[in-house]
Motif scaffolding. Structure first.
Motif, mmCIF file in Angstrom:
data_model
loop_
_atom_site.group_PDB
_atom_site.id
_atom_site.type_symbol
_atom_site.label_atom_id
_atom_site.label_comp_id
_atom_site.label_asym_id
_atom_site.label_seq_id
_atom_site.Cartn_x
_atom_site.Cartn_y
_atom_site.Cartn_z
ATOM 1 N N ARG A 34 -114.993 -13.222 10.124
ATOM 2 C CA ARG A 34 -115.435 -14.573 9.585
ATOM 3 C C ARG A 34 -114.696 -14.887 8.622
ATOM 4 N N ILE A 35 -114.311 -16.101 8.638
ATOM 5 C CA ILE A 35 -113.442 -17.113 7.582
ATOM 6 C C ILE A 35 -114.219 -17.953 6.837
ATOM 7 N N ASP A 36 -114.146 -17.748 5.491
ATOM 8 C CA ASP A 36 -114.585 -18.707 4.658
ATOM 9 C C ASP A 36 -113.385 -19.490 4.000
ATOM 10 N N LEU A 37 -113.527 -20.791 3.841
ATOM 11 C CA LEU A 37 -112.469 -21.858 3.358
ATOM 12 C C LEU A 37 -113.170 -22.490 2.146
ATOM 13 N N PHE A 38 -112.363 -22.711 1.012
ATOM 14 C CA PHE A 38 -112.812 -23.510 -0.130
ATOM 15 C C PHE A 38 -112.043 -24.355 -0.322
ATOM 16 N N VAL A 39 -112.297 -25.790 -0.114
ATOM 17 C CA VAL A 39 -111.442 -26.883 -0.159
ATOM 18 C C VAL A 39 -112.158 -28.276 -0.796
ATOM 19 N N ILE A 40 -110.894 -28.959 -1.078
ATOM 20 C CA ILE A 40 -111.407 -30.230 -1.693
ATOM 21 C C ILE A 40 -110.964 -31.194 -0.696
ATOM 22 N N VAL A 41 -111.742 -32.193 -0.687
ATOM 23 C CA VAL A 41 -111.792 -33.375 0.504
ATOM 24 C C VAL A 41 -111.488 -34.511 -0.377
ATOM 25 N N GLN A 42 -110.905 -35.509 0.584
ATOM 26 C CA GLN A 42 -110.573 -37.000 0.227
ATOM 27 C C GLN A 42 -111.673 -37.632 0.153
ATOM 28 N N TYR A 43 -111.941 -38.638 -1.151
ATOM 29 C CA TYR A 43 -113.231 -39.443 -1.352
ATOM 30 C C TYR A 43 -112.945 -40.536 -0.195
ATOM 31 N N GLY A 44 -114.181 -41.081 0.276
ATOM 32 C CA GLY A 44 -114.183 -41.948 1.432
ATOM 33 C C GLY A 44 -114.178 -41.580 2.597
ATOM 34 N N THR A 45 -113.661 -39.967 2.969
ATOM 35 C CA THR A 45 -114.058 -39.776 4.313
ATOM 36 C C THR A 45 -115.320 -39.349 4.814
ATOM 37 N N LYS A 46 -115.646 -39.111 6.081
ATOM 38 C CA LYS A 46 -116.835 -38.549 6.439
ATOM 39 C C LYS A 46 -116.890 -37.328 6.480
ATOM 40 N N LEU A 47 -117.600 -36.602 5.426
ATOM 41 C CA LEU A 47 -117.488 -35.213 5.261
ATOM 42 C C LEU A 47 -117.636 -34.420 6.608
ATOM 43 N N SER A 48 -118.759 -34.572 7.321
ATOM 44 C CA SER A 48 -119.188 -33.857 8.731
ATOM 45 C C SER A 48 -117.978 -33.971 9.778
ATOM 46 N N VAL A 49 -117.358 -35.121 9.693
ATOM 47 C CA VAL A 49 -116.322 -35.586 10.715
ATOM 48 C C VAL A 49 -114.850 -34.282 10.338
ATOM 49 N N VAL A 50 -114.559 -34.529 8.947
ATOM 50 C CA VAL A 50 -113.564 -33.890 8.235
ATOM 51 C C VAL A 50 -113.746 -32.286 8.302
ATOM 52 N N ALA A 51 -115.000 -31.927 8.316
ATOM 53 C CA ALA A 51 -115.365 -30.302 8.384
ATOM 54 C C ALA A 51 -115.379 -29.762 9.470
ATOM 55 N N GLU A 52 -115.726 -30.821 10.708
ATOM 56 C CA GLU A 52 -115.575 -30.222 11.971
ATOM 57 C C GLU A 52 -114.341 -30.035 12.441
ATOM 58 N N ASN A 53 -113.415 -30.807 12.238
ATOM 59 C CA ASN A 53 -111.963 -30.909 12.707
ATOM 60 C C ASN A 53 -111.322 -29.731 11.777
ATOM 61 N N ILE A 54 -111.378 -29.404 10.588
ATOM 62 C CA ILE A 54 -111.163 -28.215 10.055
ATOM 63 C C ILE A 54 -111.258 -26.902 10.773
ATOM 64 N N ILE A 55 -112.643 -26.853 10.881
ATOM 65 C CA ILE A 55 -113.298 -25.565 11.647
ATOM 66 C C ILE A 55 -112.650 -25.328 12.778
ATOM 67 N N GLU A 56 -112.714 -26.412 13.577
ATOM 68 C CA GLU A 56 -111.934 -26.311 15.156
ATOM 69 C C GLU A 56 -110.457 -26.085 14.872
ATOM 70 N N LYS A 57 -110.028 -26.522 14.167
ATOM 71 C CA LYS A 57 -108.546 -26.171 14.110
ATOM 72 C C LYS A 57 -108.161 -24.820 13.412
ATOM 73 N N VAL A 58 -108.986 -24.527 12.449
ATOM 74 C CA VAL A 58 -108.742 -23.148 12.113
ATOM 75 C C VAL A 58 -108.886 -22.037 12.934
ATOM 76 N N LYS A 59 -110.190 -22.306 13.731
ATOM 77 C CA LYS A 59 -110.502 -21.287 14.449
ATOM 78 C C LYS A 59 -109.477 -21.186 15.854
ATOM 79 N N TYR A 60 -108.994 -22.288 16.316
ATOM 80 C CA TYR A 60 -108.253 -22.228 17.386
ATOM 81 C C TYR A 60 -106.872 -21.665 17.403
ATOM 82 N N ASN A 61 -106.391 -22.009 15.947
ATOM 83 C CA ASN A 61 -105.105 -21.468 15.504
ATOM 84 C C ASN A 61 -104.875 -20.092 15.204
ATOM 85 N N VAL A 62 -106.246 -19.471 14.542
ATOM 86 C CA VAL A 62 -106.243 -18.171 14.268
ATOM 87 C C VAL A 62 -106.252 -17.281 15.642
ATOM 88 N N GLU A 63 -107.196 -17.799 16.571
ATOM 89 C CA GLU A 63 -107.515 -17.019 17.717
ATOM 90 C C GLU A 63 -106.213 -17.029 18.690
#
Length: 118
Positions: free
Chosen positions: A68-97
């Motif tokens: 299980r991976i827990d990431l602690f991040v700061i995101v850019q103001y004005g971006t849609k948090l759900s979209v940014v979060a989904e992209n980060i989660i998918e990319k991290v999972k794919y790259n680590v695997e």
């Protein structure tokens, strides 16, 4: 802490810091992410980590059937948090695997702050 993989050829040992670095670098490649952070126990303020300290913003928990991976991040103001979060989660999972061969059970994203990019 180390993660051990056994196969027919031999044993592989991967330090959790290596997995944390892969996860942090993968997350930093995503649009809308300003940086990795960790919560300061003294002040409670989120600080942006730089360079080789990026992996301090990642916690790896080894379990019987994967990690299980827990990431602690700061995101850019004005971006849609759900979209940014989904992209980060998918990319991290794919790259680590793909880079380690480990099974990633889940990636948890903890948004510690929002920053206005100049």
């Amino acid at each position: 802490m180390s993660i051990k993989i056994n196969n027919e050829i031999g044993d592989i040992t991967i330090k959790s810091e290596v997995v944390a670095t892969i996860a942090a670098v993968s997350a930093m490649e995503c649009y809308g992410l300003v940086g990795m952070t960790y919560k300061s126990a003294k002040s409670g303020l989120a600080k942006i980590l730089k360079g080789e300290h990026l992996s301090k913003g990642v916690e790896i928990n080894v379990e019987e059937n994967g990690i299980r991976i827990d990431l602690f991040v700061i995101v850019q103001y004005g971006t849609k948090l759900s979209v940014v979060a989904e992209n980060i989660i998918e990319k991290v999972k794919y790259n680590v695997e793909t880079q380690t061969g480990l099974n990633v059970i889940e990636v948890n994203l903890n948004i510690e702050g929002v920053k206005v990019q100049e």
